[in-house]
Design an enzyme around this catalytic site. Structure first.
Site, mmCIF file in Angstrom:
data_model
loop_
_atom_site.group_PDB
_atom_site.id
_atom_site.type_symbol
_atom_site.label_atom_id
_atom_site.label_comp_id
_atom_site.label_asym_id
_atom_site.label_seq_id
_atom_site.Cartn_x
_atom_site.Cartn_y
_atom_site.Cartn_z
ATOM 1 N N LYS A 183 0.862 -1.190 0.000
ATOM 2 C CA LYS A 183 0.000 0.000 0.000
ATOM 3 C C LYS A 183 0.901 1.243 0.000
ATOM 4 C CE LYS A 183 -1.849 2.965 2.220
ATOM 5 N NZ LYS A 183 -1.736 4.419 1.944
ATOM 6 N N GLU A 257 9.661 1.053 10.802
ATOM 7 C CA GLU A 257 10.700 2.047 10.499
ATOM 8 C C GLU A 257 10.020 3.405 10.650
ATOM 9 O OE1 GLU A 257 13.822 1.302 9.723
ATOM 10 O OE2 GLU A 257 13.690 -0.816 9.186
ATOM 11 N N CYS A 291 13.540 10.648 7.107
ATOM 12 C CA CYS A 291 13.425 10.153 8.486
ATOM 13 C C CYS A 291 14.744 10.302 9.246
ATOM 14 C CB CYS A 291 12.982 8.702 8.474
ATOM 15 S SG CYS A 291 13.957 7.711 7.342
ATOM 16 N N GLU A 388 9.721 15.959 15.345
ATOM 17 C CA GLU A 388 10.162 15.831 13.958
ATOM 18 C C GLU A 388 9.357 16.829 13.108
ATOM 19 O OE1 GLU A 388 8.949 12.218 11.924
ATOM 20 O OE2 GLU A 388 10.947 12.054 11.060
HETATM 21 P P1 NAP Z 1 2.210 8.157 7.977
HETATM 22 O O1 NAP Z 1 1.158 9.154 8.015
HETATM 23 O O2 NAP Z 1 2.448 7.315 9.167
HETATM 24 O O3 NAP Z 1 1.911 7.244 6.702
HETATM 25 C C1 NAP Z 1 2.727 6.167 6.301
HETATM 26 C C2 NAP Z 1 1.873 5.169 5.534
HETATM 27 O O4 NAP Z 1 0.894 4.611 6.400
HETATM 28 C C3 NAP Z 1 1.094 5.797 4.375
HETATM 29 O O5 NAP Z 1 0.991 4.855 3.330
HETATM 30 C C4 NAP Z 1 -0.250 6.033 5.019
HETATM 31 O O6 NAP Z 1 -1.294 6.153 4.092
HETATM 32 C C5 NAP Z 1 -0.407 4.798 5.871
HETATM 33 N N1 NAP Z 1 -1.341 4.906 6.987
HETATM 34 C C6 NAP Z 1 -1.847 6.034 7.568
HETATM 35 N N2 NAP Z 1 -2.675 5.702 8.588
HETATM 36 C C7 NAP Z 1 -2.670 4.343 8.662
HETATM 37 C C8 NAP Z 1 -3.321 3.394 9.507
HETATM 38 N N3 NAP Z 1 -4.125 3.773 10.495
HETATM 39 N N4 NAP Z 1 -3.101 2.079 9.302
HETATM 40 C C9 NAP Z 1 -2.272 1.658 8.332
HETATM 41 N N5 NAP Z 1 -1.642 2.506 7.485
HETATM 42 C C10 NAP Z 1 -1.819 3.832 7.651
HETATM 43 O O7 NAP Z 1 3.613 8.787 7.654
HETATM 44 P P2 NAP Z 1 3.950 9.802 6.494
HETATM 45 O O8 NAP Z 1 3.541 11.148 6.956
HETATM 46 O O9 NAP Z 1 3.442 9.294 5.207
HETATM 47 O O10 NAP Z 1 5.542 9.668 6.435
HETATM 48 C C11 NAP Z 1 6.374 10.437 7.196
HETATM 49 C C12 NAP Z 1 6.918 9.654 8.373
HETATM 50 O O11 NAP Z 1 7.603 8.487 7.938
HETATM 51 C C13 NAP Z 1 7.936 10.441 9.133
HETATM 52 O O12 NAP Z 1 7.703 10.351 10.500
HETATM 53 C C14 NAP Z 1 9.253 9.767 8.780
HETATM 54 O O13 NAP Z 1 10.257 9.925 9.712
HETATM 55 C C15 NAP Z 1 8.845 8.365 8.589
HETATM 56 N N6 NAP Z 1 9.797 7.633 7.749
HETATM 57 C C16 NAP Z 1 10.610 6.708 8.332
HETATM 58 C C17 NAP Z 1 11.557 6.013 7.587
HETATM 59 C C18 NAP Z 1 12.446 4.986 8.239
HETATM 60 O O14 NAP Z 1 13.051 4.198 7.519
HETATM 61 N N7 NAP Z 1 12.546 4.961 9.546
HETATM 62 C C19 NAP Z 1 11.652 6.241 6.229
HETATM 63 C C20 NAP Z 1 10.818 7.207 5.641
HETATM 64 C C21 NAP Z 1 9.884 7.885 6.433
HETATM 65 P P3 NAP Z 1 -1.636 7.615 3.472
HETATM 66 O O15 NAP Z 1 -0.349 8.311 3.182
HETATM 67 O O16 NAP Z 1 -2.339 7.276 2.246
HETATM 68 O O17 NAP Z 1 -2.412 8.300 4.526
#
Ligand code: NAP
Ligand code: MG
Length: 479
Positions: A183, A257, A291, A388
């Site tokens: 997804k 992650e 991240c 963050e």
């Molecule tokens: P996010 O809001 O947590 O979304 C990540 C993914 O999860 C998206 O595909 C999102 O869908 C989906 N999602 C949202 N709510 C969900 C739920 N209740 N159940 C299952 N899936 C759900 O994060 P983001 O804002 O896209 O990404 C930024 C974050 O990712 C930052 O905190 C960053 O640090 C972290 N990150 C970490 C790494 C690592 O390797 N540690 C790498 C890259 C990014 P939608 O986008 O369609 O809502």
């Protein structure tokens, strides 16, 4: 300050073919979503609609998981060296079509073409090559212990490195004999959809790779599906915690992650001009949507003034604008929502008493933009020093001794990455030994290699992606 103006050098959009509407990729083909619901994906640099993608519902996820379950029957019996061949073919095709992928990534997500072309795409291909190499060596990878794949794996990825995060997840999962339902994030689904076309082209057996586009609700259906044996999630710590709670009490593997708030420590004996480059790369790479971004600059007090002066001068040379311009250093913020979050945190930083420096530049009229920013006079308890921001905003804190640097660096709920700048090797080792972070760079920053495991401590999550350890995220001990 120089006054050199760059002429435009715009990469052509014409090389990508974007459909008006996309369904899901299930059972080896594109299918109309059972939900019949769609959402637009736009270019964040222009706000123009690029395409309409499906919002997968429970039935779509059921269909994809059933297809992955069926695909597993064949894939688990496929000779590992045959599995490797598919991964090699995918790697080669990604290389052949990398220009197209890079343009699509920059259009859909807003990142500069020089990054999608020179960083994301080469890394994506390398990941597939790397795990293709492991596919037929799993029995020697972990000292003779018997491991087996989980089975059907659900993978949920964010929008900052859409295709790269796909490769970090899909390549090791397929190499180890699992089948996948992926997804992608709702704002950046297009490169994953093009990847699905490649799976069709290489003749990957039906059901081995399935793609359901959608939003958080689609991700949630995947997490809660009874036939999923493992969830691999990259995204925010908040959603990661929610997923972990949802899986409590179930025999489902999980790797998370999550976010970070990395310290980039500059000692006064560092080569300062190089450190400035590293600090700039550490925070402004990919608009700070990283991240492991070095979002907290920890500078030794006796060089603070000198270092900040150099840093501001260097920041002023950053080109902000059209992601498809090959001269662009900082592109568009990925979405309106993300821009709102950045603005809110920055406003709070100013209200708390931080001194804000922003570069002078003209921002495009349409789209979502934020000027590269630097906070000084920050107290450790300000939100901008602890949360963050996930944008092009650097926060400065100072320290006097190495002990104090380590204490401040570790004073965070996160533990994903860190940077150290000093001319003394012994100081690098002393500091690195004491930092609680999954990856630590010394006199460089944001360097990646598929052979090197990546992952966090504390609230940055658990499990490793990349390297030999990355295989373990998709294998469990045989009973
Ligand atoms: P996010 O809001 O947590 O979304 C990540 C993914 O999860 C998206 O595909 C999102 O869908 C989906 N999602 C949202 N709510 C969900 C739920 N209740 N159940 C299952 N899936 C759900 O994060 P983001 O804002 O896209 O990404 C930024 C974050 O990712 C930052 O905190 C960053 O640090 C972290 N990150 C970490 C790494 C690592 O390797 N540690 C790498 C890259 C990014 P939608 O986008 O369609 O809502
Ligand atoms: Mg988009």
């Amino acid at each position: 300050m120089n006054n050199w103006e760059y002429s435009e050098s715009i990469e052509s959009e014409k090389i990508v073919n974007i459909e008006k509407k996309y369904g899901n990729f299930i059972d080896g083909k594109f299918v109309t979503p059972k939900s019949k619901q769609y959402i637009d994906t736009i270019s964040p640099s222009t706000e123009k609609i690029l395409s309409s993608i499906s919002i997968g519902n429970q039935q779509d996820v059921d269909y994809a998981v059933a297809s992955a379950k069926e695909g597993l029957k064949k894939w688990s019996k496929t000779n590992p060296s045959e599995r490797a061949k598919y991964l090699f073919k995918l790697a080669r095709l990604i290389q052949e079509r990398s220009r197209e992928f890079a343009v699509l990534e920059s259009l859909d997500g807003g990142k500069p073409i020089k990054e999608s072309r020179d960083f994301d795409l080469p890394q994506v291909a390398q990941n597939f090559f790397y795990y293709a190499g492991w596919a037929d060596k799993l029995d020697i990878a972990w000292g003779g212990e018997e491991y087996k794949p989980y089975g059907v794996v659900g993978q949920i990825i964010p929008w900052n490195f859409p295709l790269l995060m796909l490769s970090w997840k899909v390549a090791p999962a397929l190499a180890t004999g699992n089948t996948v339902v992926l997804k992608p994030a709702e704002t950046t689904p297009l490169t994953a959809l093009l990847f699905a076309e490649l799976c069709e082209e290489v003749g990957l057996p039906d059901g081995v790779f399935n793609l359901v586009t959608g939003d958080g609700s689609t991700g949630s259906h995947l997490v809660n599906h009874k036939d999923i044996k493992k969830i691999a999630f990259t995204g925010s710590t908040g959603v990661g915690k929610y997923i972990q709670k949802s899986l409590a009490g179930r025999d489902v593997g999980l790797t998370l992650e999550l976010g970070g708030k990395a310290a980039n420590i500059v000692y006064s004996d560092a080569a300062l001009d190089e450190a400035v480059e590293g600090v700039v790369n550490g925070i402004f790479f990919n608009q700070g949507h990283v991240c492991c971004a070095g979002s907290r600059l920890l500078v030794q007090e006796d060089i603070e003034e000198k270092f900040i002066k150099k840093l501001e001068k260097r920041m002023q040379t950053l080109n902000v604008g059209n992601p498809l311009d090959k001269n662009t250093d900082v592109g568009a913020i990925n979405s309106k929502d993300q821009l709102d979050k950045i603005e809110k945190l920055v406003n709070e930083g100013v209200a708390d008493g931080g001194d804000l420096f922003q570069i002078e530049c003209e921002l495009p009229k349409n789209g979502f933009w934020f000027k590269p920013s630097l906070f000084t006079s920050v107290q450790a308890n300000y939100k901008i020093a602890t949360e963050e921001i996930f944008g092009p905003v650097l926060t400065t804190l100072t320290f006097r001794t190495p002990e104090e640097a380590v204490e401040i660096a570790n004073n965070t709920e996160y533990g994903l990455s860190a940077g150290i700048w000093t001319e003394k090797g012994s100081k690098i080792l002393w500091t690195a030994d004491r930092l609680e972070a999954g990856v630590i760079w010394a006199n460089t920053f944001n360097k990646f290699d598929p052979a090197s495991p990546f992952g966090g401590y504390k609230e940055s999550g658990f499990g490793r992606e990349g390297g030999r350890h990355g295989l373990l995220s998709y294998l469990k001990v045989s009973s």
